[in-house]
Scaffold this motif. Structure first.
Motif, PDB file in Angstrom:
ATOM      1  N   ASP A  39     -18.816  16.254  14.666  1.00  0.00           N
ATOM      2  CA  ASP A  39     -18.136  15.500  13.361  1.00  0.00           C
ATOM      3  C   ASP A  39     -18.274  16.894  12.324  1.00  0.00           C
ATOM      4  OD1 ASP A  39     -18.247  12.995  14.335  1.00  0.00           O
ATOM      5  OD2 ASP A  39     -20.243  12.485  13.825  1.00  0.00           O
ATOM      6  N   GLU A  68     -14.982  17.273   9.941  1.00  0.00           N
ATOM      7  CA  GLU A  68     -14.674  16.016   8.810  1.00  0.00           C
ATOM      8  C   GLU A  68     -15.762  16.373   7.986  1.00  0.00           C
ATOM      9  OE1 GLU A  68     -15.802  12.082   9.582  1.00  0.00           O
ATOM     10  OE2 GLU A  68     -13.603  11.951   9.697  1.00  0.00           O
ATOM     11  N   GLY A  72     -11.390  10.378   5.041  1.00  0.00           N
ATOM     12  CA  GLY A  72     -10.302  11.452   5.596  1.00  0.00           C
ATOM     13  C   GLY A  72      -9.075  11.285   4.819  1.00  0.00           C
TER      14      GLY A  72
END
Length: 480
Positions: free
Chosen positions: A455, A458, A10
């Protein structure tokens, strides 16, 4: 094709290596357990770079110093007057063993010699990496799982994305290279004297030979057995026995370079290997590839029996990507940084003779907002990657003037142009996930089985950054 396996970190925040600002360099990062060489070619064509196993992509709109990926078309490269001076200086040193009084010229501000005090064309400050390393995984087992998963999947009909678009698509032509030809009158006088010695019958052939421009290869092949010094280049794969054998010499050279050129405390041997030896790419040798194959290498420069420079490079399906270059400060008078880049361009030209698709030389990042880094754009036939549409734009004075006004630019003037490898929500179902040591599946199956999509945000962010092709081909590690 081997399977790429990555762990996405990230957003990352760190110190800028160009303006030395604190917490102003913003990027996205991921750890690569393994990278297929074609996948990495795709990634650098979207602005990614690697440092060891760590891959990062700068957030140019938000960072203090926007970094534009830069490449040179090696087959269209033309020598400048400065390039020729450096090549002649090296050839004179090899022939006679004499050093030119370059240090005095450098102090006087001679641009040709000042290049010796900066890094080679692709050497940029190394990125700030996350403190925590990802957990180890069984790479071979993950590869087997991925291959089994792909064999079950229905063949995708997505259009193939051209990885190396021809720079000829642009309408602009590079600015004319400064001529290195001597005054016409003086040259004509020398030609006439030469022809008088040869005789009238040789005039036509002598005229052609006298006026023909010397190529990069001509300069580099001007060697003789009677030379006082001999320079030999050795290409060494980073996981070869030869690399291990010469590791003491290369590490000692790196330490000397860091202290003498950058005045920095050198990394220990383990950290040196993590950054400049360790690579997520294996040595792939397809039938249609170059003789040495694809992967990560050190190009070692041996002067007689002494190692004086090392170029760290990645050889990929469409390019030679320069990772770093370091040299012995005692030989700064040879402008080894620039000489190394010219050698690497010649290396690309040699490979392209048998592997035509591999004709580009990647130099890392061009940072226009940092004056000391603008030298990368002085190579002829250089192109910058548009950070929004990911097409290559010829670096001209027009582009430079735009960057003077605003350090971040879209570069592509076509407002309607878009990223042809853009990842859309409709592509999410086919993203490959590695859940544990025995489980690999597509995102749609993951949601059906687990009943969760926590998730999702992301995974979408990662997929948009790597592009549709890589998102569907690489394994995204999603372990707890």
């Amino acid at each position: 094709m081997s399977v790429s396996i990555v762990k996405y970190f990230g957003s990352q925040l760190g110190k800028c290596g160009y303006c030395t600002g604190i917490n102003c360099s913003k990027s996205n990062g991921m750890h690569a357990y393994r990278l297929d060489c074609q996948d990495y070619q795709n990634l650098i064509d979207r602005g990614w770079r690697r440092c060891g196993n760590y891959c990062y992509k700068l957030k140019n709109k938000e960072s203090c110093c926007p970094c534009f990926t830069i490449k040179c078309d090696a087959l269209a490269f033309k020598l400048t007057k400065s390039n020729k001076r450096i090549l002649r200086r090296m050839n004179r040193f090899l022939r006679d063993g004499k050093r030119d009084p370059v240090e005095q010229a450098a102090r006087a501000g001679n641009e040709d010699d000042v290049t010796a005090s900066v890094d080679a064309l692709a050497s940029e400050p190394q990125p700030q990496m996350p403190d925590k390393r990802p957990a180890a995984i069984n790479v071979e087992q993950a590869v087997s799982l991925a291959n089994a998963q792909k064999s079950k999947a229905k063949p995708a009909r997505a259009a193939q994305v051209p990885l190396n678009q021809s720079p000829s698509q642009g309408s602009n032509k590079s600015a004319a290279v400064i001529s290195n030809k001597p005054c016409k009158k003086a040259k004509q006088m020398r030609l006439e004297r030469w022809q008088a010695k040869l005789g009238d019958t040789a005039q036509q052939s002598s005229q052609k030979a006298f006026t023909q421009e010397k190529s990069l290869t001509d300069f580099l092949s001007a060697t003789s057995e009677t030379n006082k010094h001999h320079l030999k280049l050795s290409l060494v794969h980073v996981y070869s026995e030869e690399f291990k054998r010469t590791l003491p010499e290369s590490y000692a050279l790196y330490r000397k370079y860091q202290i003498g050129i950058h005045n920095d405390p050198p990394k220990d041997r383990s950290a040196y290997q993590d950054h400049l030896q360790v690579s997520p790419m294996k040595n792939e040798k397809p039938d249609d590839g170059p003789e040495m194959g694809y992967g990560s290498f050190h190009q070692q420069y041996w002067l007689d029996e002494k190692l004086i420079a090392v170029g760290v490079i990645d050889i990929l399906p469409g390019s030679v990507s320069s990772v770093y270059f370091f040299y012995d400060p005692d030989y700064s008078f040879l402008s080894l940084g620039t000489y190394g880049s010219l050698r690497e361009i010649d290396f690309v030209q040699t490979i392209a003779a048998t592997t035509p698709a591999l004709k580009y030389y990647y130099m890392g990042f061009y940072i226009h907002s940092c004056p000391k880094m603008r030298y990368k754009g002085k190579l002829s036939a250089s192109y910058l990657l548009c950070p929004e549409t990911y097409v290559w734009i010829l670096l001209t004075d027009v582009i430079r003037s735009k960057l003077d006004k605003n350090k971040y630019q879209r570069l592509n003037e076509d407002a309607a142009a878009r990223d042809v490898n853009e990842f859309l929500l409709e592509h999410l179902d086919e993203v490959l996930l590695l859940l544990d040591a025995t489980t690999c599946m597509q995102y749609k199956n993951y949601v059906q089985i687990t009943g969760t999509d926590s998730d999702r945000v992301e995974i979408i962010e990662y997929s948009e950054l790597v592009g549709k092709v890589c998102a569907h081909r690489m394994l995204y590690v999603n372990m707890a």
